[in-house]
Write an enzyme that holds these catalytic residues in place. Structure first.
Site, mmCIF file in Angstrom:
data_model
loop_
_atom_site.group_PDB
_atom_site.id
_atom_site.type_symbol
_atom_site.label_atom_id
_atom_site.label_comp_id
_atom_site.label_asym_id
_atom_site.label_seq_id
_atom_site.Cartn_x
_atom_site.Cartn_y
_atom_site.Cartn_z
ATOM 1 N N GLU B 70 0.818 -1.186 -0.076
ATOM 2 C CA GLU B 70 -0.006 -0.034 0.141
ATOM 3 C C GLU B 70 0.865 1.291 -0.039
ATOM 4 O O GLU B 70 0.593 2.329 -0.608
ATOM 5 C CB GLU B 70 -0.917 -0.089 1.152
ATOM 6 C CG GLU B 70 -2.017 -0.832 1.136
ATOM 7 C CD GLU B 70 -1.715 -2.301 1.619
ATOM 8 O OE1 GLU B 70 -0.826 -2.617 1.958
ATOM 9 O OE2 GLU B 70 -2.729 -3.270 1.428
ATOM 10 N N HIS B 139 -10.697 -6.013 9.321
ATOM 11 C CA HIS B 139 -11.284 -5.833 7.790
ATOM 12 C C HIS B 139 -12.694 -5.063 8.167
ATOM 13 O O HIS B 139 -13.348 -5.389 7.359
ATOM 14 C CB HIS B 139 -11.243 -7.074 6.957
ATOM 15 C CG HIS B 139 -10.230 -7.600 6.816
ATOM 16 N ND1 HIS B 139 -9.535 -8.616 7.738
ATOM 17 C CD2 HIS B 139 -9.127 -7.655 5.855
ATOM 18 C CE1 HIS B 139 -8.505 -9.107 7.252
ATOM 19 N NE2 HIS B 139 -8.172 -8.460 6.151
#
Lengths: 370, 335
Positions: B70, B139
Site C-alpha cells: 500500500e 477488515h
C-alpha cells in the site's frame, strides 16, 4: 339498488413512476354530497402534493382510507353511492374490492416511456391514448414531460397524446444543436416527423408555448390548433430572477425559493420536487444547455422572441390560458394574442396546468374537439 | 434514463464513464484487474468483490494491478496526481491505511497548503469500510473519524447507489485528495441511477425523510438503520427527520442545525467507535450552534469502544441497530 350505482374513490396515479401515495387528509366528511371537480382529499407522493378532485358525483358514503396512511395506486380510498344503497351493500363492495394486479407496476412504468432518435438527438416521450386527434404537449424551460402528469391521462381519454422532453431537458439528450427558438421549433418538427405525425394540436407551456407558436409560424400546415399556457413569446417581460435563479441554483437551499415562484400555492413545492430538479440539473451538460437557452431566449432579462403579431396572422385556432397569479410571465400578456380565445384562471400560478388541472384539461379538450 | 442499479454497479459505471471522458483518469490497486495479462474477462475478477470488473476490457492498461504494498502504490497514485493524472487508487479495506498513512495525511493532505495553493492533488482513494461482513477485527472497522480529523482530506461515505455514482464522479473531478468510503454491506443495495454522468456536490446533506419530532443524523449503512427506526416510530406517532451527511469533510452542519431548530431533538448515529466519532463531533457542534433549540440532551448511538468481534452473534450486537436508535429517540421524547 345494484352495485352499479356504487362508485369507487381510488388513489390516483400521477405520472408514470408513481407507485403509492399518502392520503394526507380528507377534505369532505362522510355523508357529503360531492360534485364532479370538487376537491375531496389531499394526496402526497414523493414528487408532489395536491388536492384530488372528484371524477364522479355522489354522496361520500364511506371513507375507507385513513388520513396519514400510505396506499398503492388504485387502492380503494372511499365509496360514493346514493342514499338508497344500504350500508351492507357498501360493506360488501369494500370487501370485494381487489387492487388491480398491474397497479403501479415497475415494468409497466418503464415501458410507457419511449425514446426516439431524431436529428435533434435522442428524445424521450410518453404516448397515451389510442384514438382521436394527435395532441402534442410541450413543456417549458427547465421542465419535462412530467409537468403534464395531471393532464396526460385525462386528455388521452379523447385524444392520442404525445408528451416529449425537449433537447436539454428531462431524459432527452442534453446537447442543444441550436438554442434559438427556431432551433427548438425545428426539433419539435423533427419529433413530429420521427413519429409520423402529419398534423397535431400543439399544447405548449411557457417556453414550450413559444416553441409551439414558432412551429405554427414556420410550418402552419403541421399545426391544427394552438393552446398556449402561461406562454412565452407574447410580450417582452419575464421574471429574470426566476430564470437566473433556476439556472444558477446548486443546492436545495438555493433552488427551493426559486421554485416557489412557479405556484400560487407554495405548499405544492415538495422536497421531492426540489430533489428531482436538482438531480436533473446535476446531469452533465444540463447547466450548459440551460445557460445557452437563457442567453438566447431571455437575454438581458427580456424575452427576445415576440410572436403575437405573427400568430394573429395565422388562421390557426388559438387558445390562451393563464393563471392570474403567474409570477414568472405577466398574465397581462394574454391580451396581446389578438385573435385568440383567452381564459384567465383565478388563484393559479405559472404551473396552472398542475394547480388547476381539471379546468385546464376541460378547456384544452373543448378547444381541440371543437 | 434512470434504471435500478446496485451501489457496486453504480461505482463501476462512474469509473467507466470518467475513464471514457478523461484520459488522465487511471485506476490502480491490488487485484483491481485480478488477472492482469489475461485479455479475456474470465480471469479478470475486478477486485476482491468485483467492483472494477469489466473495466480492464474497456480501458486496458489504464487499470494497473499493483504489488501488495500500500505504501508503494498509494504513494505512486498521490505522486502521479501532482503530475497531471487523476488516479483512483483502491485501498481495498480502509483498515489497511496504517501502512500508507504518511503518504495520505502528511503528504497528500498538506501539498495545497504547504505550496501556497500552487499544488493540486486530484487523487481519489477508494476503500471499503464497515462491519457485518464476518471479516473480523482487521477488515471491518469504520475508520471515517480518523480521516475526517485531517484538514486537507475530503471524506465521502454514500448510503445509496445514486449518491455513490454522483459523489465518485465529483471525487474524481475534485482537485483535492478524497477518501471515498464504500460500505461493503451496501454494495448490493439498489436505487434509481441515471445512465448519464452527473455529480453530487460535497458538503450537502440529503434529507432522506422529513419529520417534526426528532432529527436523526447518520451516514453510510446507518442511514438505512435510521430509516427502519423512523418507520417503527412513525407507527407510534413520532415523526423523525433523517439527515444523511453523505460527505463527512466538508460537512453540512447547516442542514443539521436547520433540522434541529425545527425538531428540538438530536440523535447522532455512527457505526464508528464512540470516542472522537462523527457522532461526537456533530453533537458537540450542535450543542454550541443550536443549544437554545434543544428540548432534550442529544443522544449518541455508536458501536462500543471495542474492536469488531469475529463471532457473528457478537458482531450483530456490535453494530448499531434500528432498536438502539428507537430507544435513543424515545429517550429524547421522555418528559
Amino acid at each position: 339498488m345494484s352495485e352499479d350505482s356504487i362508485t369507487a374513490v381510488l388513489m390516483p396515479k400521477w405520472g408514470l413512476s408513481m407507485r403509492e401515495g399518502v392520503l394526507v387528509d380528507w377534505l369532505v366528511d362522510e355523508g357529503a354530497e360531492i360534485g364532479v371537480g370538487d376537491e375531496i382529499m389531499e394526496v402526497e407522493t414523493d414528487k408532489i402534493a395536491s388536492a384530488v378532485e372528484a371524477a364522479d358525483a355522489g354522496i361520500l358514503r364511506r371513507r375507507v382510507a385513513a388520513a396519514g396512511e400510505t396506499y398503492p395506486v388504485r387502492a380503494l380510498l372511499g365509496v360514493l353511492a346514493p342514499e338508497a344503497v344500504s350500508d351492507d351493500e357498501i360493506d360488501a363492495y369494500i370487501a370485494a374490492y381487489e387492487l388491480p394486479a398491474d397497479a403501479g407496476d415497475d415494468e409497466d412504468a418503464a415501458s410507457q416511456y419511449e425514446f426516439v432518435d431524431t436529428a435533434a438527438g435522442r428524445l424521450r416521450y410518453a404516448r397515451r391514448g389510442d384514438d382521436g386527434p394527435a395532441l402534442v404537449l410541450v413543456h417549458g424551460f427547465g421542465g419535462d414531460l412530467d409537468n403534464w402528469l395531471f393532464n396526460i391521462d385525462v386528455l388521452a381519454q379523447q385524444a392520442r397524446v404525445f408528451a416529449l422532453d425537449l433537447p436539454g431537458h428531462g431524459q432527452s439528450s442534453k446537447q442543444l444543436g441550436d438554442p434559438s427558438l427556431a432551433g427548438l421549433a425545428g426539433e419539435l418538427q423533427a419529433f413530429l416527423d420521427a413519429l409520423e405525425i402529419d398534423r397535431a394540436h400543439l399544447v405548449g407551456h411557457s417556453m414550450g408555448a413559444a416553441v409551439a407558436a414558432r412551429l405554427a409560424c414556420d410550418a402552419p400546415g403541421r399545426v391544427q390548433s394552438l393552446a398556449l399556457i402561461s406562454a412565452a413569446g407574447l410580450g417582452p417581460e419575464i421574471n429574470a430572477d426566476y430564470i437566473d435563479g433556476f439556472v444558477d441554483a446548486e443546492s436545495r437551499r438555493e433552488l427551493k425559493p426559486v421554485l416557489l415562484n412557479l405556484f400560487a400555492d407554495s405548499e405544492l413545492v415538495s422536497r421531492g420536487m426540489v430533489d428531482d430538479l436538482l438531480k436533473y440539473k446535476r446531469i452533465d451538460g444540463v447547466h450548459e444547455a440551460l445557460q445557452q437557452l437563457a442567453a438566447s431566449l431571455f437575454a438581458d432579462g427580456r424575452q427576445q422572441n415576440l410572436l403575437a403579431a405573427q400568430i394573429a396572422e395565422l388562421s390557426i385556432p388559438t387558445l390562451v390560458i393563464w393563471g392570474t397569479e403567474d409570477r414568472v410571465i405577466p398574465p397581462a400578456h394574454a391580451q396581446n394574442a389578438a385573435v385568440a380565445r383567452i381564459e384567465q384562471i383565478d388563484g393559479a400560478g405559472h404551473m396552472v396546468q398542475m394547480e388547476q388541472a381539471s379546468r385546464v384539461n376541460a378547456l384544452i379538450l373543448e378547444h381541440v374537439l371543437g | 434514463m434512470a434504471r435500478n442499479l446496485s451501489m457496486k454497479d453504480a461505482i463501476n459505471e462512474a469509473l467507466d464513464q470518467e475513464m471514457a471522458r478523461d484520459p488522465t483518469v487511471i485506476v490502480m490497486g491490488e487485484d483491481i484487474v485480478g488477472g492482469s495479462g489475461s485479455p479475456g474477462e474470465d480471469d479478470a475478477w475486478g477486485g476482491v468483490l468485483g467492483v472494477t470488473k469489466g473495466l480492464y476490457a474497456k480501458h486496458g492498461d489504464r487499470l494497473i494491478d499493483t504489488p501488495l504494498s500500500e505504501s508503494a502504490y498509494i504513494g505512486a497514485a498521490i505522486g502521479a496526481s501532482t503530475c497531471g493524472l487523476r488516479p483512483v487508487a483502491e485501498l481495498m479495506f480502509l483498515d489497511f491505511m496504517g501502512v500508507c498513512f504518511d503518504q495520505i495525511f502528511n503528504q497528500a493532505a498538506k501539498f495545497r497548503y504547504m505550496f501556497g495553493g500552487k499544488a493540486e492533488t486530484p487523487v481519489t482513494i477508494r476503500a471499503m469500510v464497515g462491519a457485518g461482513f464476518r471479516a473480523a477485527a482487521q477488515h471491518s472497522q469504520m475508520l471515517t473519524p480518523i480521516v475526517t480529523h485531517i484538514p486537507g482530506l475530503k471524506v465521502v461515505c454514500p448510503s445509496n447507489a445514486y449518491d455513490a455514482k454522483g459523489l465518485l464522479i465529483q471525487s474524481i473531478r475534485d482537485n483535492d485528495p478524497v477518501i471515498f468510503c464504500e460500505h461493503k454491506n451496501l454494495y448490493a443495495h439498489e436505487s434509481d441511477v441515471p445512465e448519464e454522468s452527473y455529480t453530487v456536490p460535497f458538503g450537502e446533506a440529503n434529507i432522506v425523510r422529513e419529520g417534526a419530532d426528532a432529527t436523526i443524523v447518520a451516514y453510510g449503512l446507518m442511514v438505512h438503520r435510521a430509516s427502519e427506526a423512523a418507520e417503527a416510530l412513525a407507527k407510534e406517532g413520532i415523526q423523525c427527520e433523517i439527515v444523511d451527511l453523505r460527505t463527512l469533510s466538508p460537512i453540512d452542519i447547516d442542514s443539521v442545525v436547520e433540522s434541529v431548530e425545527n425538531t428540538g431533538r438530536l440523535i447522532c448515529v455512527d457505526e464508528a467507535n464512540p470516542r472522537c466519532s462523527i457522532a461526537a463531533d456533530v453533537t458537540a457542534t450542535l450543542s454550541q450552534e443550536a443549544f437554545g433549540s434543544l428540548k432534550a440532551a442529544p443522544q449518541l448511538v455508536t458501536a462500543p469502544h471495542t474492536p469488531v468481534p469475529f463471532s457473528p452473534a457478537l458482531e450483530d450486537l456490535y453494530i448499531p441497530s434500528a432498536e438502539h436508535i428507537v430507544d435513543a429517540v424515545r429517550k429524547t421524547m421522555a418528559p
